[in-house]
Design a protein around this motif. Sequence first.
Motif, PDB file in Angstrom:
ATOM      1  N   ASP A 195       0.834  -1.207   0.000  1.00 27.76           N
ATOM      2  CA  ASP A 195       0.000   0.000   0.000  1.00 27.76           C
ATOM      3  C   ASP A 195       0.865   1.252   0.000  1.00 27.76           C
ATOM      4  OD1 ASP A 195      -2.526  -1.241   0.069  1.00 27.76           O
ATOM      5  OD2 ASP A 195      -2.372  -1.574   2.220  1.00 27.76           O
ATOM      6  N   MET A 198       2.772   1.763  -3.358  1.00 25.60           N
ATOM      7  CA  MET A 198       1.913   2.339  -4.395  1.00 25.60           C
ATOM      8  C   MET A 198       1.547   3.788  -4.073  1.00 25.60           C
ATOM      9  SD  MET A 198       1.647   0.058  -6.677  1.00 25.60           S
ATOM     10  CE  MET A 198       3.342  -0.353  -6.222  1.00 25.60           C
ATOM     11  N   ILE A 202       3.546   7.960  -7.026  1.00 26.29           N
ATOM     12  CA  ILE A 202       3.218   9.197  -7.749  1.00 26.29           C
ATOM     13  C   ILE A 202       3.911  10.412  -7.113  1.00 26.29           C
ATOM     14  CG2 ILE A 202       1.340  10.772  -8.386  1.00 26.29           C
ATOM     15  CD1 ILE A 202      -0.449   8.338  -8.774  1.00 26.29           C
ATOM     16  N   LEU A 261       2.833  -5.105  -7.614  1.00 24.96           N
ATOM     17  CA  LEU A 261       1.673  -4.464  -8.232  1.00 24.96           C
ATOM     18  C   LEU A 261       0.712  -5.480  -8.830  1.00 24.96           C
ATOM     19  CD1 LEU A 261       0.375  -1.747  -9.130  1.00 24.96           C
ATOM     20  CD2 LEU A 261       1.727  -1.904 -11.209  1.00 24.96           C
ATOM     21  N   TRP A 450      -5.006   7.213  -4.458  1.00 29.89           N
ATOM     22  CA  TRP A 450      -5.676   6.710  -5.669  1.00 29.89           C
ATOM     23  C   TRP A 450      -5.085   5.393  -6.151  1.00 29.89           C
ATOM     24  CZ3 TRP A 450      -3.822   5.977 -10.721  1.00 29.89           C
ATOM     25  CH2 TRP A 450      -4.808   5.635 -11.664  1.00 29.89           C
ATOM     26  N   LEU A 451      -3.763   5.329  -6.288  1.00 35.62           N
ATOM     27  CA  LEU A 451      -3.140   4.122  -6.850  1.00 35.62           C
ATOM     28  C   LEU A 451      -3.326   2.900  -5.951  1.00 35.62           C
ATOM     29  CD1 LEU A 451      -1.614   3.124  -9.280  1.00 35.62           C
ATOM     30  CD2 LEU A 451       0.544   3.750  -8.168  1.00 35.62           C
ATOM     31  N   THR A 453      -5.772   2.320  -4.006  1.00 30.16           N
ATOM     32  CA  THR A 453      -7.185   1.958  -4.135  1.00 30.16           C
ATOM     33  C   THR A 453      -7.449   1.208  -5.435  1.00 30.16           C
ATOM     34  OG1 THR A 453      -7.829   3.901  -2.855  1.00 30.16           O
ATOM     35  CG2 THR A 453      -9.542   2.847  -4.165  1.00 30.16           C
ATOM     36  N   GLN A 454      -6.826   1.678  -6.517  1.00 32.56           N
ATOM     37  CA  GLN A 454      -7.008   1.021  -7.815  1.00 32.56           C
ATOM     38  C   GLN A 454      -6.391  -0.375  -7.833  1.00 32.56           C
ATOM     39  OE1 GLN A 454      -8.843   2.363 -10.435  1.00 32.56           O
ATOM     40  NE2 GLN A 454      -9.336   3.855  -8.833  1.00 32.56           N
ATOM     41  N   VAL A 455      -5.241  -0.524  -7.180  1.00 33.60           N
ATOM     42  CA  VAL A 455      -4.526  -1.796  -7.233  1.00 33.60           C
ATOM     43  C   VAL A 455      -5.094  -2.793  -6.241  1.00 33.60           C
ATOM     44  CG1 VAL A 455      -2.295  -2.908  -6.859  1.00 33.60           C
ATOM     45  CG2 VAL A 455      -2.421  -0.704  -8.048  1.00 33.60           C
TER      46      VAL A 455
END
Length: 458
Positions: A195, A198, A202, A261, A450-451, A453-455
């Motif tokens: 977590d 990721m 960014i 990932l 965001w990332l 959560t998406q992954v």
Amino acid sequence: MAEVMSILLFVSICLVLMGGYPVAFTLAGVSLLFAGVGVVTGTFDAGYLSALPNRLFGIMNNQTMLAVPLFVFMGVMLEKSKVAEDLLESMSRLFGGIRGGLAISVCLVGALLAASTGIVGATVVTMGLLALPTLLKRGFDPAVATGTLAATGTLGQIIPPSIVLVLLGDVMSSAYQQAQLRMGIFSPKTVSVGDLFMGALIPGLLLVVLYVVYLILVAIFQPKKMPVVPKEELGEVQWGKLLGSLVPPLALIVAVLGSILAGYATPTEAAAIGAVGATLLALFKGQLSLPQLRSVAQGTTEISSMVFLILIGASLFSLVFRGFGGEALIEDVFKQLPGGVLGAFFLVMLVIFLLGFILDFIEIIFVVVPIVGPVLLAMGLDPVWLGVMIALNLQTSFLTPPLGFSLFYLRGVTPRTVSTATMYRGVIPFIIIQLMMLVIAYQFPALITWLPTQVYGS
């Protein structure tokens, strides 16, 4: 009386550490001393120490912490296999012909090396030895040169795979579980190292972009500080050599992060992939020998032993601190602060920033975060966002004069002709960029959340 003892315990440990005593033994020794005084004065229940054996067994049995020696091995192996030297030479030929291109090359290579090693001191020293003499020889402003090197070296704090994020992941997971208990929530959800990896990706890449933009602006508006290197001195770009020096370390980073990932590997398993990959990379480059392997193993053992000894000392400290009612005291203070959760958050960030001048990130993660983390998370802050913000804050602190650790590392390999004041002046723009990144991440938390959560869908 007990609450006063908890404050004295924390202050005493900071003072002893400033005196230069070993961290692990300071944490354990001072804590035991205060526990003994507490038992005599009736302010401490010795029963709290009965939990220590279980804590130590938990440390030895912690699967996540296995990633630490593996990532350290990966970083030390890459440091000694001359990856940075080959890559810097190739990138300099590629960008050196444009104004400021050499500094941009240093920034990009430093970022890649920081991501590969995850060890700030190793990155700063390596890049300082390789790049600083060249930058000064080519007529670059010493402040710009040293500032660029110090700033890019600290990127190892935030760009995954990072030792900081591995340690924070374990501590934040424990803090999150404690926060859930405080709120009466019993959820299987935890905070993983993946977590934080990721979440930090960014902001870390955005920092590199902001650094490069700053260097471009300096080249445009203050061209005398960043001269053009004559093409005849650079030589022709050897694309085969460039790809040969760029692709292997980049592929290794992608393999480590990509396996996490894609869900094919846990962070510990990915760290093992990185360790094996770094060894193969050194073998293919002809840099692997028995003395080299012995040196890497010794360096890995020293760093890993330091981390785990500090963790054991920190466990003892947290038990004694809790026994004196320190956690309850902090919770009461946070609740009475103006601004509620935001006031508490800003106070914690300020304290961590200031402690970054006198304590290494390992001590701060193991000593400070377990104390304030559960309280802040119980007040509703997102654990991934909080963890990455702490990492960014520590990175800024490591760069800030007069006591920034990154500056100490660079000072050791900088010629005496470059004054310390010049180095301080050079890092100021990068500190401003770091603070801007903290403000941006605060205003737009989705940059961090965001990332993950998406992954991971959490």
